[in-house]
Motif scaffolding. Structure first.
Motif, PDB file in Angstrom:
ATOM      1  N   LEU A 229       0.821  -1.129  -0.053  1.00  0.00           N
ATOM      2  CA  LEU A 229       0.012   0.020  -0.034  1.00  0.00           C
ATOM      3  C   LEU A 229       1.025   1.300   0.022  1.00  0.00           C
ATOM      4  O   LEU A 229       1.927   1.373   0.581  1.00  0.00           O
ATOM      5  N   ALA A 247      -4.038   2.013  -3.528  1.00  0.00           N
ATOM      6  CA  ALA A 247      -3.732   0.385  -3.353  1.00  0.00           C
ATOM      7  C   ALA A 247      -4.185  -0.199  -4.878  1.00  0.00           C
ATOM      8  O   ALA A 247      -5.156   0.358  -5.271  1.00  0.00           O
ATOM      9  N   ALA A 253      -6.654  -1.851   1.680  1.00  0.00           N
ATOM     10  CA  ALA A 253      -6.991  -0.501   1.803  1.00  0.00           C
ATOM     11  C   ALA A 253      -8.113  -0.370   2.864  1.00  0.00           C
ATOM     12  O   ALA A 253      -8.039   0.594   3.689  1.00  0.00           O
TER      13      ALA A 253
END
Length: 281
Positions: A229, A247, A253
């Protein structure tokens, strides 16, 4: 009558719907709701403030829809508001859907606005403006996630149009403005290294409160835990914190959004470190 027309290409009704209310004196006042917008009022969980769920009973948004939410929290009041489900923006026949979200928080009041997200179907067209107006001693936690396509179906938001604006005002004065515009060959922007770098979701969290900027350091370990991420936090000023998460896969996420949210509300709002029950449905 809220139905404005019928979408001739898809056979779907177009709506002009709105939801408006304010919280004051321990009650909800001035509730006005026109389809497809609806307000649901579940019993709050133990340790939680008054809780509401904002729903779109049409099941999604088509080109030409005009939807609005106008919510104000009065002095000293507290409210937790979430959405019924991720908002789906369907492929358009050429018309653009518009959405306006206006949230205001008075002195010594607290609003948590936790959206389940917005999914942009390929070919969808959306113009959305979110206005946040907070008193100097008010507190706001706001979250929104954009998902670029029906990824579970192998569909990416490759073409269409998006204009998404956020305006944050403190005591009526503009303190932060954010604009995102995508159009034409959207997939090129999503894949470009100087664009989204392959990301398929973008989450934005704002925490506004006296001293909110100090929370940056406490979030660092959370934001750096998942190397897949791209996440960061910025103190725009001493009283405003902005967190961004990008993401390729929206699922991790979403988990990080929940982790940041629960950490902030527990440490700074004195509330349980948990997400609303509807978030898990």
């Amino acid at each position: 009558m809220s139905v404005a027309a019928v979408n001739p290409g898809l056979g779907l009704e177009r709506y002009d719907g709105a939801l408006r209310f304010r919280v004051a004196d321990g009650r909800i006042h001035g509730l006005r709701q026109t389809p497809p917008m609806r307000l649901f009022r579940p019993y709050p969980e133990l340790g939680e403030p008054r809780t509401v769920v904002v729903g779109n009973i049409a099941g999604g948004v088509v080109g030409g829809d005009r939807l609005a939410v106008d919510l104000s929290v009065g002095a000293g009041e507290s409210l937790l508001a979430t959405t019924q489900a991720a908002e789906k923006i369907y492929r358009s026949d050429g018309a653009t859907a518009s959405m306006n979200v206006d949230l205001s928080v008075a002195k010594n009041a607290t609003l948590e606005w936790l959206s389940a997200g917005t999914i942009l179907f390929d070919g969808s067209r959306l113009d959305r403006t979110t206005t946040l107006d907070i008193a100097p001693t008010g507190r706001l936690m706001f979250s929104e996630t954009l998902v670029f396509g029906r990824l579970a179906h192998g569909e990416v938001f490759a073409g269409g149009a998006l204009r998404d604006r956020i305006r944050f005002r403190r005591d009526g004065r503009l303190r932060w403005a954010d604009d995102l515009a995508l159009g034409g060959r959207v997939l090129d922007s999503l894949d470009a290294g100087a664009g989204f770098g392959g990301a398929r979701s973008l989450s934005t969290l704002l925490f506004a409160a006296p001293g909110a900027g100090k929370a940056v350091e406490s979030l660092r370990s959370l934001l750096e835990a998942d190397r897949d991420l791209r996440a960061g936090a910025t103190a725009i000023d001493p009283d405003l914190l902005v967190v961004r998460i990008m993401a390729a896969d929206p699922a991790p996420a979403r988990r990080l959004v929940g982790a940041v949210w629960t950490a902030l509300r527990s440490a700074h709002l004195g509330r349980p470190a948990r997400m609303p029950t509807i978030w898990a449905i």
